[in-house]
Design a protein around this motif. Sequence first.
Motif, PDB file in Angstrom:
ATOM      1  N   THR A   1      10.476   4.874  26.537  1.00 36.13           N
ATOM      2  CA  THR A   1       9.791   3.876  25.713  1.00 36.13           C
ATOM      3  C   THR A   1      10.652   2.895  24.945  1.00 36.13           C
TER       4      THR A   1
ATOM      5  N   ARG B   1       3.554   4.275  18.270  1.00 32.90           N
ATOM      6  CA  ARG B   1       4.439   5.565  18.856  1.00 32.90           C
ATOM      7  C   ARG B   1       4.083   6.819  18.428  1.00 32.90           C
ATOM      8  N   GLY B   2       4.256   7.499  19.532  1.00 31.52           N
ATOM      9  CA  GLY B   2       3.863   9.042  19.118  1.00 31.52           C
ATOM     10  C   GLY B   2       2.426   9.095  19.535  1.00 31.52           C
ATOM     11  N   GLY B   3       1.724   8.169  20.270  1.00 30.72           N
ATOM     12  CA  GLY B   3       0.231   8.123  20.516  1.00 30.72           C
ATOM     13  C   GLY B   3      -0.300   8.932  21.655  1.00 30.72           C
ATOM     14  N   SER B   4       0.780   9.624  22.327  1.00 31.35           N
ATOM     15  CA  SER B   4      -0.007  10.452  23.300  1.00 31.35           C
ATOM     16  C   SER B   4      -0.464  11.647  22.885  1.00 31.35           C
ATOM     17  N   ASP B   5      -0.037  11.876  21.434  1.00 33.40           N
ATOM     18  CA  ASP B   5      -0.682  13.225  20.640  1.00 33.40           C
ATOM     19  C   ASP B   5      -2.219  12.807  20.366  1.00 33.40           C
TER      20      ASP B   5
ATOM     21  N   GLU C   1       4.518   5.977  30.680  1.00 38.53           N
ATOM     22  CA  GLU C   1       3.489   7.055  30.793  1.00 38.53           C
ATOM     23  C   GLU C   1       2.964   6.964  32.214  1.00 38.53           C
TER      24      GLU C   1
ATOM     25  N   SER D   1       3.651  12.107  27.920  1.00 40.06           N
ATOM     26  CA  SER D   1       4.390  10.940  27.372  1.00 40.06           C
ATOM     27  C   SER D   1       5.380  10.311  28.503  1.00 40.06           C
ATOM     28  N   ALA D   2       5.906   9.220  28.157  1.00 35.00           N
ATOM     29  CA  ALA D   2       7.242   8.832  29.016  1.00 35.00           C
ATOM     30  C   ALA D   2       8.302   9.716  28.623  1.00 35.00           C
TER      31      ALA D   2
END
Length: 409
Positions: A48, A151-155, A75, A42-43
């Motif tokens: 972000t 938001r939270g999209g790295s998961d 990121e 993530s960042a």
Amino acid sequence: MTRPLVVQKFGGTSVGTVERIQEVARRVAEGAQASRLIVVVSAMSGETDRLLKLARALSPDPLPRESDVVVASGEQVTSALLSIALDARGVPAQSFLGHQICIHTDDAHTKARIRSIDSARMFAALDAGKVVVVAGFQGVDGNGNITTLGRGGSDTTAVALAAATGADACEIYTDVDGVYTTDPRIVSHAHKLERISYDEMLELASLGAKVLQIRSVEFAKRYNVRVHVRSSFNDEPGTWVVPEESNMEEVTVAGVAFDRDQSKITLTDVPDRPGLAARIFSPIAAKGIVVDMIIQNTGAAGKTDMTFTVPRVELDAALRIVRDVAREIGAGDARSEGDITKVSVVGLGMRSHAGVAAQIFETLAREGINIQMISTSEIKVSVVIDAKYTELAVRVLHDAFLGAKETNG
Ligand code: ASP
Ligand code: MG
């Protein structure tokens, strides 16, 4: 014998400083001895938000395409920094942005969905003995525009990469040790769940247990990816989010979740005619406002009342819409009163254990907590209560179903 392939994802706090990035590099270097690794980052924490603020300082409504270009940079930075840190430790690594490994998405900027991933370039780097470091949260649409996954999209990036590459494991390293039976800040004897089914996790996630992006769990469920959520600060096992297993129903309740971010709207004297629910909720949906619980009373004298919940941040917008509709259809007043919390009890075992709802109502009644709304699904009972009873309600429900003071339920 090829070594196992593992996807590891590190969230914002885990890479929040140069020291933390070094710590992640140490962990990755250790893991790289036994496995081939794809690491999603993530960042850096807060980044972000900082980037979004910059965009909003220039326009109240930044162009979604450009906004995505701005936030995707967070990121990009961490993926390269981690690769540099790994290289400095003598571990060959290479960073990849979303478009470089063909993470193709639709064109819904700021909340794009992944459509396909081409793993060839990652496998080439893995075969060359490198750790693959991927910038999470970002992709590219059919026209080559940069997109982000919400938001939270790295998961979701991590789970999608695990699915696309057929990885043996997907580990999500975060700032909590796993998924708890409820918020340990409210119930000190809440305990970490060893494993939880996708469906339970989806109910808990959407209810405010903000451990994993909901979409990542949907993805994991669709592609049967077993996800291990664990702390990046220690080596303890965390919580496995897994397909339903046969003995899972033995546990009636997995957790008690709560959501303080909802508001309730009541519209009185709605004419009791076909089509009016559509007249009320279509314009709300058209504005992208998600209505959660809806209650409509049986009509009396040709009129009925309707109560529903919307995210608190969208209360004003929703009220404006509903008041306009009310005037058009000759309904009464639309109002929102009081602060509410939605408390939910979730568990696969509810399917086979009768009387859970009744036990919930009795538990709350014993404390004199009034229930304003109720909704149920096969594996969940939710109630809306006065926000000032949130802690009490969560505590007594947790104690009723998950044990008072005793752990390991
Ligand atoms: N950096 C993005 C966010 O803050 C994505 C993520 O962290 O998963 O939402
Ligand atoms: Mg997160």
